[in-house]
Motif scaffolding. Structure first.
Motif, short mmCIF file in Angstrom:
data_model
loop_
_atom_site.label_atom_id
_atom_site.label_comp_id
_atom_site.label_asym_id
_atom_site.label_seq_id
_atom_site.Cartn_x
_atom_site.Cartn_y
_atom_site.Cartn_z
N GLN A 43 4.88 5.55 3.04
CA GLN A 43 5.20 6.50 4.11
C GLN A 43 5.94 5.81 5.26
O GLN A 43 5.68 6.06 6.44
CB GLN A 43 3.93 7.18 4.65
CG GLN A 43 3.24 8.08 3.65
CD GLN A 43 2.01 8.74 4.24
OE1 GLN A 43 1.14 8.08 4.79
NE2 GLN A 43 1.93 10.06 4.13
N GLU A 44 6.84 4.92 4.88
CA GLU A 44 7.67 4.18 5.85
C GLU A 44 6.86 3.28 6.77
O GLU A 44 7.32 2.89 7.84
CB GLU A 44 8.53 5.15 6.67
CG GLU A 44 9.47 6.00 5.82
CD GLU A 44 10.33 6.94 6.63
OE1 GLU A 44 10.20 6.95 7.88
OE2 GLU A 44 11.14 7.67 6.03
N GLN A 45 5.64 2.97 6.35
CA GLN A 45 4.79 2.05 7.10
C GLN A 45 4.54 0.80 6.26
O GLN A 45 4.31 0.89 5.05
CB GLN A 45 3.45 2.70 7.44
CG GLN A 45 3.54 3.88 8.39
CD GLN A 45 3.78 3.45 9.82
OE1 GLN A 45 3.58 2.30 10.19
NE2 GLN A 45 4.20 4.39 10.64
N TRP A 62 -0.99 6.12 4.03
CA TRP A 62 -0.72 4.70 4.31
C TRP A 62 -1.95 4.03 4.94
O TRP A 62 -2.24 2.87 4.64
CB TRP A 62 0.51 4.53 5.20
CG TRP A 62 0.36 4.91 6.64
CD1 TRP A 62 0.56 6.12 7.20
CD2 TRP A 62 -0.03 4.03 7.71
NE1 TRP A 62 0.32 6.08 8.55
CE2 TRP A 62 -0.03 4.80 8.89
CE3 TRP A 62 -0.36 2.68 7.79
CZ2 TRP A 62 -0.37 4.27 10.13
CZ3 TRP A 62 -0.69 2.14 9.03
CH2 TRP A 62 -0.69 2.93 10.18
N GLN A 63 -2.69 4.77 5.76
CA GLN A 63 -3.87 4.17 6.39
C GLN A 63 -4.99 3.94 5.37
O GLN A 63 -5.64 2.90 5.38
CB GLN A 63 -4.37 5.06 7.53
CG GLN A 63 -3.49 5.04 8.75
CD GLN A 63 -4.07 5.82 9.91
OE1 GLN A 63 -5.10 6.47 9.79
NE2 GLN A 63 -3.40 5.75 11.06
N VAL A 113 2.40 -2.12 4.81
CA VAL A 113 0.99 -2.28 4.46
C VAL A 113 0.83 -3.65 3.82
O VAL A 113 1.36 -3.89 2.73
CB VAL A 113 0.51 -1.17 3.50
CG1 VAL A 113 -0.91 -1.44 3.04
CG2 VAL A 113 0.61 0.19 4.17
N HIS A 115 5.38 -0.96 1.30
CA HIS A 115 5.73 0.07 2.28
C HIS A 115 5.32 1.43 1.73
O HIS A 115 5.71 1.81 0.63
CB HIS A 115 7.23 0.05 2.59
CG HIS A 115 7.62 -1.11 3.45
ND1 HIS A 115 7.85 -2.38 2.93
CD2 HIS A 115 7.80 -1.21 4.79
CE1 HIS A 115 8.16 -3.19 3.92
NE2 HIS A 115 8.13 -2.52 5.05
N ALA A 160 -1.68 -3.43 8.76
CA ALA A 160 -0.77 -2.32 8.50
C ALA A 160 -0.01 -1.92 9.74
O ALA A 160 -0.37 -2.29 10.86
CB ALA A 160 -1.56 -1.12 7.96
N GLY A 161 1.06 -1.14 9.53
CA GLY A 161 1.88 -0.69 10.64
C GLY A 161 2.80 -1.81 11.12
O GLY A 161 3.05 -2.78 10.41
N PRO A 162 3.27 -1.73 12.35
CA PRO A 162 4.19 -2.76 12.87
C PRO A 162 3.61 -4.16 12.81
O PRO A 162 4.35 -5.13 12.63
CB PRO A 162 4.41 -2.30 14.33
CG PRO A 162 4.16 -0.83 14.31
CD PRO A 162 3.09 -0.61 13.29
#
Length: 356
Positions: A316-318, A240-241, A320, A314, A285-287
Motif C-alpha cells: 500500500q505504498e508503505q 500494511w500495518q 515494511v 512495500h 514500517a512507514g517512513p
C-alpha cells in the motif's frame, strides 16, 4: 454547534457510508461457535479482506451476509437496512445489491458466456436486447471481448472466473462478495484476476469483501484486513500495518509464508540461555523503514551488531521492514531502547552460543 451534536452528525454520516455493518453477530452449530461476537464494517468503495484458516468462520460469515444463514443474535445491515429479520421475499431485492463470485465459477455449462453473464438480468425481467447489451459491456470490461458466444468448456480457468465476475456485476451491485475466488487458479492467473478486481474497484467505486485463506491475496489488493480465528476477530487494521507488526499468533502464522523468517539453520541453534549473542526480530514500517535506522545504530551503538537476515517490502505504498539482528547478549536492552527510539519494534527470539 456543540461537540456532542457534531459527533452525532459525523457518526450518522459514517453509518450512511457503510455498505456493510455487523454488530455482535453470533451463529452456533451445536456446540461449535461458527461466529462468536463478530462486529465489523465495510466502507463504500473499499476492499476488505477477511482471512482465516479452514473452520475460522469465513463461510458462515458470507452466508449470513447474503441471507443464506440467519445469525442466532446480533445485527447485520446492508446499505443501512437491517436484514436479519427479513423474510425470503424481502431478501430477494436486497440480494440483487450483492454480487457473488465463487471458487469454482458456478457457470451453466449449456449456456454461452453472454447468456451466463445476462442470466441475473433475465431473472429480473430485462428485455433480451437490453440484457445482451449489458452483457457485451461487461464482457469487454473483464477482458473477454470476442468470447461472447463461447461455452464454459472452451474457456480456461481464469477466463471462467472473468465470466463469473462479469455475471456478478450484471445488476450493478453495491457490494461484491468474493468467496475464495482465486484459490482454484494458478499463481499467474490469480495475479491477473486480482488486478482485474482492483481495476473494477477503481473504475466503478465498487465495494469488495474478499473471503480468503491466502495472505498474498489480501496483500495484493485489500485496503484493510480482518483476521478470523474460531469465529472471533483476533486482529484487524490497514493491510500494511497488520503485515508490518502482526499482533495475534494466528496472524503471525498466516503471514509466515510471505514475511521474512529467521532461517532454519539459525532457529535450530537458539537457546534460552542469555549468553553469547541475542537474536532479535526487528519490525519497522512507514517512513522509518527507509530512514537512517542502521546508520544511527552504527553511530550510537558501540557494542556492534550484525544483520543476519531480512529486508524491506512495500505494501500500500508503505515501506515494511523485517530484520533479524545479532547483538551481544549483555547489550540487548541498550539495542532495544535505541531501535525503539527510531520507531522499530524489537522481539528477543533467543540466543546462540557463537556466531549465528
Amino acid at each position: 454547534m456543540n461537540t456532542h451534536v457534531t459527533r452525532q452528525l459525523a457518526e450518522a454520516a459514517a453509518r450512511e457510508d457503510d455498505v456493510v455493518r455487523l454488530a455482535d453477530v453470533r451463529r452456533r452449530f451445536g456446540a461449535t461457535a461458527a461466529l462468536d461476537g463478530v462486529s465489523l464494517t465495510v466502507r463504500r468503495g473499499e476492499i476488505l479482506g477477511i482471512i482465516g484458516r479452514s473452520g475460522a468462520g469465513k463461510s458462515t460469515l458470507i452466508r449470513c451476509l447474503n441471507g443464506l444463514e440467519r445469525p442466532d443474535s446480533g445485527s447485520i445491515a446492508i446499505e443501512g437496512r437491517e436484514i436479519t429479520g427479513l423474510g425470503e421475499a424481502e431478501l430477494q431485492p436486497l440480494r440483487r445489491r450483492i454480487g457473488m463470485i465463487f471458487q469454482h465459477f458456478n457457470l451453466l455449462s449449456a449456456k454461452t458466456v453472454e447468456e451466463n453473464v445476462a442470466l441475473p438480468l433475465k431473472i429480473e425481467g430485462w428485455t433480451k436486447a437490453k440484457r445482451l447489451a449489458r452483457a457485451a459491456e461487461l464482457i469487454d470490461l473483464v477482458g473477454l471481448k470476442g468470447k461472447a458466444k463461447a461455452y464454459p468448456s472452451e474457456l480456461s480457468g481464469g477466463q471462467k472466473q472473468r465470466v463469473g465476475i462479469a455475471r456478478a456485476l450484471a445488476a450493478s451491485p453495491a457490494l461484491l462478495l468474493s468467496d475464495e475466488a482465486t484459490s482454484a487458479l494458478d499463481p499467474e492467473t490469480t495475479r491477473a484476476i486480482l488486478t482485474l478486481l482492483k481495476d473494477i474497484n477503481r473504475k466503478l467505486g465498487l465495494t469488495i469483501l474478499l473471503i480468503t485463506h491466502e495472505m498474498e491475496v489480501v496483500r495484493s489488493i485489500a485496503d484493510r484486513v480482518t483476521v478470523l480465528d474460531a469465529g472471533r476477530i483476533v486482529e484487524e487494521g490497514p493491510v500494511w500495518q497488520v503485515f508490518a507488526t502482526p499482533q495475534a499468533q494466528t496472524t503471525k502464522s498466516l503471514l509466515s509464508g510471505i514475511r521474512p523468517q529467521l532461517p532454519t539453520h539459525i532457529t535450530r541453534k537458539l537457546v534460552a540461555d542469555v549468553t553469547g549473542e541475542a537474536i532479535l526480530g526487528v519490525d519497522i514500517a512507514g517512513p522509518a523503514a527507509t530512514g537512517p535506522l542502521f546508520q544511527q545504530l552504527s553511530a550510537e551503538f558501540a557494542d556492534g551488531y550484525r544483520l543476519v537476515h531480512g529486508g524491506v517490502d512495500h505494501i500500500q505504498e508503505q515501506a515494511v521492514g523485517r530484520f533479524f539482528i545479532a547483538v551481544p547478549a549483555e547489550a540487548t536492552a541498550r539495542f532495544t531502547t535505541l531501535a525503539e527510539r527510531f520507531g522499530a519494534q524489537v522481539e528477543v527470539l533467543g540466543h546462540v552460543a557463537g556466531h549465528a
